[in-house]
Motif scaffolding. Structure first.
Motif, PDB file in Angstrom:
ATOM      1  N   LEU A 384       0.744  -1.215  -0.050  1.00 25.84           N
ATOM      2  CA  LEU A 384       0.036   0.315  -0.211  1.00 25.84           C
ATOM      3  C   LEU A 384       0.946   1.281   0.089  1.00 25.84           C
ATOM      4  N   TYR A 385       0.694   2.059  -0.926  1.00 25.11           N
ATOM      5  CA  TYR A 385       1.463   3.533  -1.182  1.00 25.11           C
ATOM      6  C   TYR A 385       0.453   4.645  -1.274  1.00 25.11           C
ATOM      7  N   ASP A 386       0.859   5.733  -0.602  1.00 24.16           N
ATOM      8  CA  ASP A 386       0.327   6.918  -0.619  1.00 24.16           C
ATOM      9  C   ASP A 386       0.989   7.364  -1.831  1.00 24.16           C
ATOM     10  N   ASP A 396       6.346   1.561   2.008  1.00 22.47           N
ATOM     11  CA  ASP A 396       5.132   0.456   1.672  1.00 22.47           C
ATOM     12  C   ASP A 396       4.619   0.719   3.093  1.00 22.47           C
ATOM     13  N   LEU A 397       3.237   0.956   2.795  1.00 18.71           N
ATOM     14  CA  LEU A 397       2.447   1.462   4.258  1.00 18.71           C
ATOM     15  C   LEU A 397       1.834   0.062   4.734  1.00 18.71           C
ATOM     16  N   SER A 401       0.554   0.033  11.126  1.00 14.27           N
ATOM     17  CA  SER A 401      -0.765  -0.071  11.944  1.00 14.27           C
ATOM     18  C   SER A 401      -1.421   1.397  11.865  1.00 14.27           C
ATOM     19  N   ASP A 402      -0.833   2.494  11.777  1.00 16.97           N
ATOM     20  CA  ASP A 402      -1.569   3.655  11.144  1.00 16.97           C
ATOM     21  C   ASP A 402      -2.451   3.800   9.849  1.00 16.97           C
ATOM     22  N   GLU A 406      -7.094   1.640   6.100  1.00 13.59           N
ATOM     23  CA  GLU A 406      -7.221   2.122   4.613  1.00 13.59           C
ATOM     24  C   GLU A 406      -6.662   0.756   3.908  1.00 13.59           C
ATOM     25  N   LEU A 407      -5.891  -0.103   4.477  1.00 19.38           N
ATOM     26  CA  LEU A 407      -5.650  -1.420   4.222  1.00 19.38           C
ATOM     27  C   LEU A 407      -6.881  -2.136   3.837  1.00 19.38           C
TER      28      LEU A 407
END
Length: 609
Positions: A384-386, A396-397, A401-402, A406-407
């Motif tokens: 997952l990337y902003d 990579d997000l 946990s924040d 979104e995930l």
């Protein structure tokens, strides 16, 4: 002018001509997209943008030509109808479209349009060339089309594939002046790759200028919608073309034409799937959208902006993969299915200096930690990337946990998108694999999928062909696992009680114990122990003390204790005893006993002689 021709032209004016200028392998590095290097260097592409509509966030259905082109001409993502594997139907089994489907030019032709395609088609299925009923002999001379209106045509341009060796030196970009995208090493080789892509776009812009002048000269400009776009991102950047990334999937997309159909001087920032162009093209011609179409008319009064755009990556030439991704307003979510292979698998660009440079830097320990992880590290199941602030997908997000909410949100959207159908779930047939991975000009297949039909002459669990391609001796009758083939990192080792991925970075297995013990196993062996065999060795390192038990054919035959170490240690099982000679080794197993959370990395497993 004859009365007949006047009548033809008057009728044609009721519906626009539609011309797709379809560039290969081109990223949106033009002046109209705010690119400083090509500011004022792409005047003709920029003129289309100034006149009509520029889409800032347009994405193709796949990061490779044939899958995108197949989807565009059908109006539906290729995973829905089976055209998702690159260069299918060229050899081996042929893919047939569902009986109810028609190609976009066929639909237009049925409504009175002249249809043509100048250049490649590259569709992954069997199709009738009569979908195009006019043979365009020139990319820039349209005089013969005046009496054949309305027309739908495609002009294919080389785009990023342009050979710029003879491009005027004074117009070439100085490699020292470019900024290399953050996901590549900032060195001389990649500065040259980036500069050459700018040159290729400038060269294409010259041709586009000729095309636009040709329309003007033929008197067709006022009634012709011109669309400029590409099939995927830059060809010589290995995390662009063929990859399910922003760089691979984002393309230029610009439209100009008569005000009755095209808004003037507009910039659109909504998410666009290039499949919307297929639907919009039919709308311009007054044709009702077929039920299988997944795009929408971009200029419809009831247009609703997309919440996401989906895309896929599957087999590319001989390189087998399966990736699904969605792009939302702020994020890109990636789901990887083939976790036993690294990102930079063996591929058709392996002999290129920019690919070899990455491998050399990896071997020498000269890549940054993130570049090592991107290209040669363990493949994560999801990413997952902003991309609103990280377009090169460096952070990579997925494990942060924040971003857990979104995930979860993106997982749900992905599941919803795939629920409509994904024909990439299973493996291709043996015939299809052989057609694309055996003796082909682009390379030989080394993924595990090819092992299903290949012969293993010496019983070491690795086919003769695979061993030859990976620089090993297929007739040595010796167990040797080095985990250095990025297309099959595990080399057949698996576990039933370790949940983490066994495939580590290139050259190693890498896993974490879930509990007090965990085992890895290799089956499918049929190798005879000989008098020359001295020892079965395991080179490994561990984050904590371990007891390692070795089992052969389901029987424990020895154990050893090792301490925590940052360097690889060799554990050895003596094979000099005559009791081993003549025995057939059919399976191997290593059981690791220690603390939960212990990280184990294995460099090689082999029989020493």
């Amino acid at each position: 002018m004859s009365a007949l021709l006047s009548g033809v032209l008057a009728h044609a004016a009721e519906r626009p001509n539609i011309l797709w200028i379809y560039a290969e392998d081109t990223s949106p590095w033009m002046g109209c997209y705010g690119d400083a290097i090509n500011s004022e260097a792409t005047p003709h592409i920029d003129s289309i943008a100034r006149s009509g509509v520029l889409f800032t966030r347009a994405y193709v259905p796949a990061p490779v030509c044939s899958a995108t082109r197949s989807a565009m001409i059908v109006g539906q993502n290729a995973i829905r109808f089976g055209g998702h594997e690159h260069r299918s139907s060229r050899g081996g089994p042929k893919i047939q479209l569902p009986n109810s489907y028609q190609l976009l030019p066929s639909l237009l032709q049925a409504k009175g349009y002249t249809t043509f395609n100048h250049g490649k088609s590259d569709y992954n299925f069997v199709w009738d060339s009569n979908a195009y009923n006019y043979n365009a002999k020139s990319k820039t001379d349209f005089a013969d089309l005046v009496s054949r209106q309305p027309f739908f045509g495609q002009i294919q341009t080389k785009g990023g594939k342009n050979n710029t060796s003879q491009f005027p030196a004074e117009r070439k970009v100085d490699p020292a002046s470019v900024k290399v995208p953050a996901d590549y090493p900032n060195n001389e080789i990649y500065r040259s790759v980036v500069a050459q892509h700018y040159d290729a776009i400038r060269m294409d812009d010259d041709l586009i200028g000729e095309i636009l002048r040709g329309l003007e000269f033929a008197g067709l400009a006022e009634n012709t919608i011109v669309v400029y776009f590409s099939d995927h991102g830059a060809n010589n950047l290995v995390r662009h073309k063929q990859m399910a990334t922003e760089g691979g999937l984002q393309v230029p997309f610009i439209i100009m034409g008569p005000e009755a159909w095209i808004p003037q001087q507009q910039v659109r920032e909504d998410l666009v799937d290039l499949l919307d162009l297929s639907a919009t093209t039919l709308a311009w011609a007054g044709i009702k959208k077929p039920t299988w179409y997944s795009g929408q008319d971009l200029f419809d009064d009831d247009f609703k902006a997309r919440s996401f755009v989906g895309a896929h990556k599957d087999r590319l030439d001989h390189t087998i993969d399966r990736v699904r991704t969605i792009r939302t307003d702020q994020y890109r979510y990636v789901r990887n299915y083939k976790l036993d292979r690294i990102f930079l698998q063996p591929q058709y660009r392996d002999k290129k200096n920019y690919t070899q440079n990455l491998h050399q830097l990896y071997r020498e320990g000269m890549l940054s930690a993130r570049h090592r992880e991107i290209y040669f590290g363990e493949r994560p199941a999801e990413e997952l990337y902003d991309v609103s602030i990280d377009p090169h997908m460096m952070v990579d997000l997925a494990g942060d946990s924040d971003f857990a909410d979104e995930l979860d949100r993106h997982r749900a959207m992905m599941d919803e998108w795939l629920a409509a159908g994904d024909m990439g779930e299973g493996d291709e047939s043996v015939a299809a694999l052989k057609a694309n991975g055996e003796g082909t000009k682009w390379g030989e297949g080394v993924n595990v999928e090819y092992e299903a039909y290949r012969l293993d002459g010496d019983g070491d669990g690795l086919s003769d062909k695979w061993e030859t391609l990976n620089g090993r001796d297929p007739q040595d009758g010796r167990l040797y696992f080095a985990f250095d083939c990025g297309a099959w990192q595990t080399e057949g080792w698996f576990s039933e009680d370790i949940s983490s991925n066994l495939a580590g970075p290139l050259g190693a297995l890498d896993f974490e114990l879930d509990g007090a013990s965990g085992s890895i196993r290799r089956e499918g062996l049929n190798i005879l122990a000989s008098e020359a065999d001295r020892a079965l060795t395991l080179d490994l390192r561990s984050s904590a003390e371990l007891k390692v038990i070795t089992s052969v054919n389901g029987q424990a035959v020895g154990h050893v204790r090792i301490g925590a170490s940052h360097t690889f240690q060799t554990t050895s099982l003596n094979l000099n005893s005559s009791k081993w000679v003549g025995d057939s080794i059919q399976s191997l197993e290593f059981t690791f006993i220690g603390d939960a959370g212990t990280v184990v990395e294995i460099d090689t497993i082999q029989i020493q002689r």
